[in-house]
Scaffold this active site. Structure first.
Site, PDB file in Angstrom:
ATOM      1  CB  ALA A 138      -0.809  11.501 -23.966  1.00  0.00           C
ATOM      2  CG  PHE A 172      -7.803  15.621 -26.637  1.00  0.00           C
ATOM      3  CD1 PHE A 172      -8.053  15.797 -27.991  1.00  0.00           C
ATOM      4  CD2 PHE A 172      -8.181  14.430 -26.048  1.00  0.00           C
ATOM      5  CE1 PHE A 172      -8.665  14.795 -28.741  1.00  0.00           C
ATOM      6  CE2 PHE A 172      -8.783  13.422 -26.787  1.00  0.00           C
ATOM      7  CZ  PHE A 172      -9.032  13.601 -28.130  1.00  0.00           C
ATOM      8  CG  ASP A 173     -11.686  14.574 -24.864  1.00  0.00           C
ATOM      9  OD1 ASP A 173     -10.500  14.481 -24.520  1.00  0.00           O
ATOM     10  OD2 ASP A 173     -12.414  13.584 -25.059  1.00  0.00           O
ATOM     11  CG  ASP A 207      -1.699  16.552 -22.600  1.00  0.00           C
ATOM     12  OD1 ASP A 207      -1.264  15.388 -22.581  1.00  0.00           O
ATOM     13  OD2 ASP A 207      -2.901  16.806 -22.783  1.00  0.00           O
ATOM     14  CE  LYS A 236      -4.154   8.802 -24.841  1.00  0.00           C
ATOM     15  NZ  LYS A 236      -4.953   9.062 -23.618  1.00  0.00           N
ATOM     16  CE1 TYR A 260      -4.054   2.085   0.676  1.00  0.00           C
ATOM     17  CE2 TYR A 260      -2.435   3.426   1.836  1.00  0.00           C
ATOM     18  CZ  TYR A 260      -3.692   3.289   1.260  1.00  0.00           C
ATOM     19  OH  TYR A 260      -4.576   4.343   1.266  1.00  0.00           O
ATOM     20  CG  HIS A 283     -16.717  13.420 -27.280  1.00  0.00           C
ATOM     21  ND1 HIS A 283     -16.376  14.319 -26.306  1.00  0.00           N
ATOM     22  CD2 HIS A 283     -15.692  12.542 -27.347  1.00  0.00           C
ATOM     23  CE1 HIS A 283     -15.185  14.015 -25.814  1.00  0.00           C
ATOM     24  NE2 HIS A 283     -14.754  12.933 -26.422  1.00  0.00           N
TER      25      HIS A 283
END
Length: 459
Positions: free
Chosen positions: A217, A125-126, A215, A258, A72, A450
């Site tokens: 990814a 992005f979204d 960002d 990704k 943990y 979406h």
């Protein structure tokens, strides 16, 4: 003779996939309310919905799973993962999360302290935009105008427009808590950002006292494009390029699903101790303790291996060459897409394909549905539906690009599948003039609609 290109891996395990009939697909799409997210995976032949968490892991990653430490707190797997992140990025403070949007949630919960704040970025992005707008703040796009011209061939269409950025920084001094720099730029077609632009963007933001969150990814794919397209980097390794990219920024958030080559996971990394301390307050209640933060030990172990594997040139070259193979097929058939081909996907320009469909009837979503009906191929709309409504006027945002994203999972499909995708799209393209009506929204969420939107075919 010169040897032909071949993949940098061999296949150890396969999963059967099933073809369906046109009648079955018509029934399933109707039941899904014309939203491909609502289809069951067994109803899909070739799945190009996303490259997020849909790739194949290597034998070494599967081996690492067995060595995961599920403690943990103080997990050995966390420290192995953290050491890899620090090696690749130079960032000392690392917080694991269950995926990229969770990393954004933790970081943005700390940084977006009041409504009305402004966050510039190269086409958020979204989920990024959703996290900003849900906090009553404003996401402002400062992407280069080159990105709007889908047929223009320039090497770094993901770049920031520095003039536009400085205007935003000047007009909102004291109200810009950070900037988001996305590499590669997914929204405009998986387009890379040059090292020159990364450096200039960060220097400009720092001039105005604004930190930069990267960002990340698809940071490895961005590094690949810098190596293959930007002068002075052709002899540098992917790892060296990535570390320079991060050296200019203040922090990073990453969906590890990704370029980390895992099915679930993400993280925040920074050298700012104040940000780390601030994020700790949100990580523990939202994600979990600091040394697992939403991830199993075995997933962190697999991610450590995946990050090292996917920052090797041959692995990236195999992946991006497959995207380029599909692009060449579409070139043969005259199908317009965002040029040059992106790193993780082909973004078909739906406005140029379904010219009889007005924007108000969502051409890209219509084309997405037509491709599924044609061959059971699930693509993804990156366009007017994803853009959501303006948070103030509540009008649909029709000012951007309307794409069908053909997103290629890593190490999953062969070039034979790319041939099927291209042929199916050609069949739809050949009958494009017969498609004269699009879709209307019958039900939508107020934010990030979406994913769950319901649509009806117009007659």
């Amino acid at each position: 003779m010169e040897l032909p290109f071949a993949e940098a891996w061999k296949i150890k395990m396969v999963e059967p996939i099933r073809k369906s009939t046109r009648a079955e697909r018509e029934k399933w799409l109707l039941e899904a309310k014309n939203n491909i997210f609502m289809l069951k995976s067994d109803q899909v032949y070739i799945d190009l919905n996303t490259d997020s968490g849909t790739g194949s892991m290597s034998d070494r990653q599967w081996a690492a799973l067995m060595l995961g430490d599920e403690s943990y707190s103080g997990s050995r797997s966390f420290f192995e993962f953290k050491d890899v992140v620090t090696l690749l990025t130079g960032f000392q403070y690392v917080i694991p999360t269950h995926q990229g949007r969770a990393a954004e949630n933790v970081l943005f919960s700390h940084l977006l302290s009041k409504p009305g704040m402004v966050v510039p970025g190269n086409a958020h992005f979204d989920t990024t935009k959703g996290h900003i707008e849900s906090r009553k703040c404003f996401a402002i796009d400062v992407t280069t105008p080159d990105a709007k011209n889908t047929q223009l061939e320039v090497p770094f269409k993901g770049n920031v427009d520095l003039v536009k950025l400085e205007q935003v920084l000047k007009e909102n001094q004291g109200n810009v808590p950070f900037m988001v720099l996305t590499v590669t730029n997914n929204t405009v077609g998986g387009q890379p950002v040059s090292m020159e632009n990364i450096k200039a963007t960060c220097e400009l933001c720092h001039k105005y006292g604004v930190p930069v969150n990267m960002d990340s990814a698809r940071f490895a794919e961005n590094a690949y494009f810098i190596k293959t397209r930007e002068k002075g980097y052709e002899n540098k390794t992917i790892k060296e390029i990535a570390k320079e990219m991060f050296s200019y920024a203040d922090s990073m958030t990453m969906s590890a699903k990704k370029d980390g080559l895992v099915n679930m996971g993400g993280f925040i990394a920074t050298n700012r101790e104040d940000w780390y301390e601030g994020c700790k307050r949100f990580c523990i209640p939202f994600e979990g303790f600091l040394t697992y933060g939403g991830m199993n030990g075995r997933d962190m172990a697999a991610l450590a291996v995946g990050l090292m594997e996917n920052t090797e040139f041959d692995m990236l070259d195999t992946r991006i060459q497959q995207v380029q193979y599909l692009a060449k097929k579409l070139d043969e058939y005259g199908i317009p897409y965002q040029r040059p081909a992106g790193g993780h996907a082909i973004f078909v320009d739906a406005d140029k394909v379904l010219t009889n469909i007005p924007k108000e009837e969502f051409p890209a979503q219509t084309l997405t549905c037509e491709l599924y009906l044609e061959a059971g191929i699930r693509a993804c709309e990156i366009g007017y539906i994803l853009a959501d409504r303006d948070p103030v006027t509540r009008e649909n945002r029709f000012g951007g690009l309307d794409f069908v994203r053909l997103c290629i999972p890593r190490r999953v499909y062969t070039n034979n599948h790319m041939d099927v995708i291209a042929a199916a799209l050609k069949n739809v393209y050949d009958r494009r003039n017969e498609i004269t009506r699009g879709l209307k929204i019958t039900k939508e969420a107020p934010l990030m609609r979406h994913f769950t939107v319901e649509l009806e075919r117009l007659k």
